[in-house]
Design an enzyme around this catalytic site. Structure first.
Site, PDB file in Angstrom:
ATOM      1  CB  CYS A 272      18.917 -31.023  94.929  1.00  0.00           C
ATOM      2  SG  CYS A 272      17.434 -30.473  95.748  1.00  0.00           S
TER       3      CYS A 272
ATOM      4  CD1 TRP B  37      18.903 -24.124  98.109  1.00  0.00           C
ATOM      5  CD2 TRP B  37      16.965 -24.262  97.009  1.00  0.00           C
ATOM      6  NE1 TRP B  37      18.418 -22.854  97.958  1.00  0.00           N
ATOM      7  CE2 TRP B  37      17.234 -22.903  97.284  1.00  0.00           C
ATOM      8  CE3 TRP B  37      15.797 -24.583  96.331  1.00  0.00           C
ATOM      9  CZ2 TRP B  37      16.389 -21.872  96.904  1.00  0.00           C
ATOM     10  CZ3 TRP B  37      14.943 -23.558  95.941  1.00  0.00           C
ATOM     11  CH2 TRP B  37      15.246 -22.217  96.229  1.00  0.00           C
TER      12      TRP B  37
END
Ligand code: M6R
Length: 597
Positions: free
Chosen positions: A2, A71
């Site tokens: 992320c 993610w």
């Protein structure tokens, strides 16, 4: 994984956030979103590529905002699970990188307090916890919320009616970008390069507050701390494609320069004895993940040859659970990003076990640099493609240099041998350039791989780990199943899989102890009708006769051969993946920086 960005200043926040998220794409993600104070909180999020969010984004006026590339870890990739998340009042928004371990209990408890949950993520509990504690002071509310959380995080939060952003970190990277009448927070400096090269690194357990003209950092006890600005030497151009079709190709072609820069830094180590001022250890343990682990494996051969010191290897994800014999080796932790969660956990464990630690990383200010006793930087410049290329090669350079340093200090290497090796290293930028000059030949050779379902890479001695790296590169970006094998192991199993549709890539370097044995192994492969692509020294006719396709590299001492051979592997993988139409810079399911264990 992320990526987080936060902005407060005078520019249009939506433009800053989208530009920064573009720069964070390389970390790997499956959805993206932004929230802006306009002046009411306006939030937009979308599963898939950033461009899908961009085309759906209305014009939003506002100078404060947060953004995120997700993610997926907890909850599948979807619009609902994308960040940011807002509280029940729709006034507080947050983005998060990390994993909240006690989110189930918190969710249950908060659910009873009639909070509405809209996603399957662990993250959403954070915003409701902040809401629970918010009484007009966001800093206090974030601090209280974080006290209830178990797990890892980099979090950014904002509330309607204020231009203050609050951010907190625990075991996930976070950096403050320092501007004039504007400030930023981000997961890493690449997100900020278009706006500022001045940053302040946020340490573990700290909470920060930023407004356009003020930055405050608080330690875990709540005391305000002063932090120097750090000037980043990377620039925005370094993190752009510069005419190449992919970052990976650009980064491969930057390798001569990267090696040169890496050597310049490393030579100081030799001259000044900057690292390892005393060498009171009798063994070395190297720990890493993925390509960095393959570099460590090459490093074992280098270290044992040059420094005559025993080296053991451990995967970072295994080390902390290993029983840990009573020994005190020098522990070398290798991570290009310096943020890989498993490697960081291993660094902490090594220290807990009383070992001296040395980190090798490419990222100045990364968490690893604070978790080890000494650091060697690889100086490869920013690497955006998920596949490690120039960072892998410069990790090898760092390992050669450390081996020379240790070998000389331990008197395993005399003065002449030390200079002999250093001179060999100095030739490497030119050697690599001459491999790059054969790119079109390598592109043609990659045809042998394009239709393959399985590919074997075989090598021996120091080129055994090199072929492991070759196989990793190919599978990672082309999605072709590839296995690296010590060539002597073929007849102990994998030979059963060989046939005319299974190409074998073999490395045979003249003057290497195992050269003759490699030729025999290649003959075994050819006898099973597998197409053979051989990599060997210029002018090696014997090898040419045994192979279907040969790629020659300049003759170097076998101990240095992993460098040119790896460049061939990187190019082969790149061209095969490109011909297969793969997403080369952002392979599916992978992230550049693996910040969860
Ligand atoms: O940042 P690190 O070097 O710690 O990353 C370790 C692995 O995740 C990384 O090398 C990965 O295997 C690469 N994508 C390989 O190209």
């Amino acid at each position: 994984m992320c990526g987080i960005i936060g902005y407060t200043g005078y520019r249009q926040a939506s433009e800053v956030l989208m530009e920064a998220l573009k720069r964070l794409e390389y970390r790997g993600y499956d959805s993206a979103g932004i929230a802006i104070l306009s002046p009411n909180l306006s939030m937009h999020k979308q599963k898939g590529e950033l461009d899908r969010l961009r085309v759906r984004l209305p014009k939003i006026e506002g100078n404060v905002g947060i953004g995120h590339t997700r993610w997926a870890t907890c909850g599948k990739p979807s619009n609902e699970n994308a960040h940011p998340f807002v509280d029940c009042t729709g006034k507080i928004a947050i983005v998060h990188n990390g994993i909240i371990e006690n989110y189930m209990q918190l969710k249950e408890q908060l659910g009873l307090e009639s909070n509405r949950f809209t996603s399957q993520t662990d993250t959403e509990v954070i915003v409701h916890l902040i809401e629970k504690h918010f009484n007009g002071n966001l800093l206090d509310a974030v601090r209280l919320a974080m006290n209830e959380i178990k797990g890892t995080y980099a979090v950014a939060a904002m509330v309607q009616g204020s231009n203050e952003l609050i951010a907190a970190r625990k075991e996930n990277p976070l950096v403050i970008g320092v501007g004039v009448n504007e400030n930023f927070i981000a997961s890493d400096v690449t997100a900020l390069l278009s706006y500022t090269n001045k940053v302040k690194y946020v340490m573990d357990g700290e909470i920060v507050s930023i407004t356009p003209d003020r930055i405050r950092i608080f330690d875990p006890e709540g005391n305000e701390v002063q932090r120097e600005d750090f000037v980043v030497t990377w620039n925005a151009e370094d993190a752009q494609k510069g005419g190449f079709s992919h970052f990976m190709l650009k980064e491969i072609f930057e390798e001569p320069q990267a090696i040169h820069n890496s050597l310049l830094g490393a030579l100081d180590i030799i001259k000044n004895g900057d690292i390892l001022p005393n060498v009171q250890f009798n063994s070395i343990k190297m720990i890493a993940c993925g390509s960095s682990f393959n570099a460590a494996m090459v490093g074992k051969y280098i270290m044992e040859e040059m420094a005559k010191i025993p080296v053991t290897l451990e995967l970072a994800s295994e080390y902390r659970y290993s029983p840990g014999a009573k020994e005190f080796p020098l522990v070398i932790l290798i991570s290009q990003s310096g943020e890989t969660a498993d490697t960081l956990a291993a660094a902490r464990e090594a220290r807990r076990r009383g070992c001296r630690t040395l980190g090798i990383t490419n990222v100045i200010g990364s968490t690893l640099t604070r978790e080890v006793d000494e650091v060697v930087y690889t100086r490869a410049g920013p690497e955006i493609g998920v596949a490690a290329t120039k960072t892998f090669i410069t990790q090898l350079i760092a390992l050669y240099i450390i081996a020379i340093r240790v070998g000389y200090a331990k008197r395993a290497l005399g003065h002449d041998s030390m200079w002999g090796y250093l001179n060999e290293l100095r030739k490497m930028p030119g050697i690599v350039q001459s491999v790059l000059d054969r790119a079109s030949e390598i592109e043609k050779a990659s045809n042998i791989l394009v239709e393959a379902r399985d590919v074997f890479f075989i090598g021996r001695n120091i080129n055994y780990p090199t072929v492991l790296e070759g196989a990793l590169k190919l599978k990672e970006i082309s999605y072709i199943h590839a296995e690296g094998y010590a060539a002597g192991e073929l007849k102990h199993g994998p030979l059963a899989l060989l046939d005319s549709k299974t190409p074998v890539i073999a490395v045979a370097i003249q003057k290497d102890l195992t050269y003759d044995k490699m030729l025999a192994n290649i003959s075994e492969v050819a006898a099973r009708e597998s197409p053979v692509l051989a990599i060997g020294c210029e002018g090696d006719r014997e090898l040419a006769q045994l192979s279907d396709v040969q790629i020659s590299v300049p003759c170097v001492q076998p101990l240095f051969s992993p460098i040119p051979v790896t460049i061939v592997f990187q190019l082969l993988s790149y061209y095969a993946a490109n011909k297969r139409g793969c997403s080369i810079d952002k392979p599916k399911n992978l992230a550049k920086s693996v910040t969860v264990e």
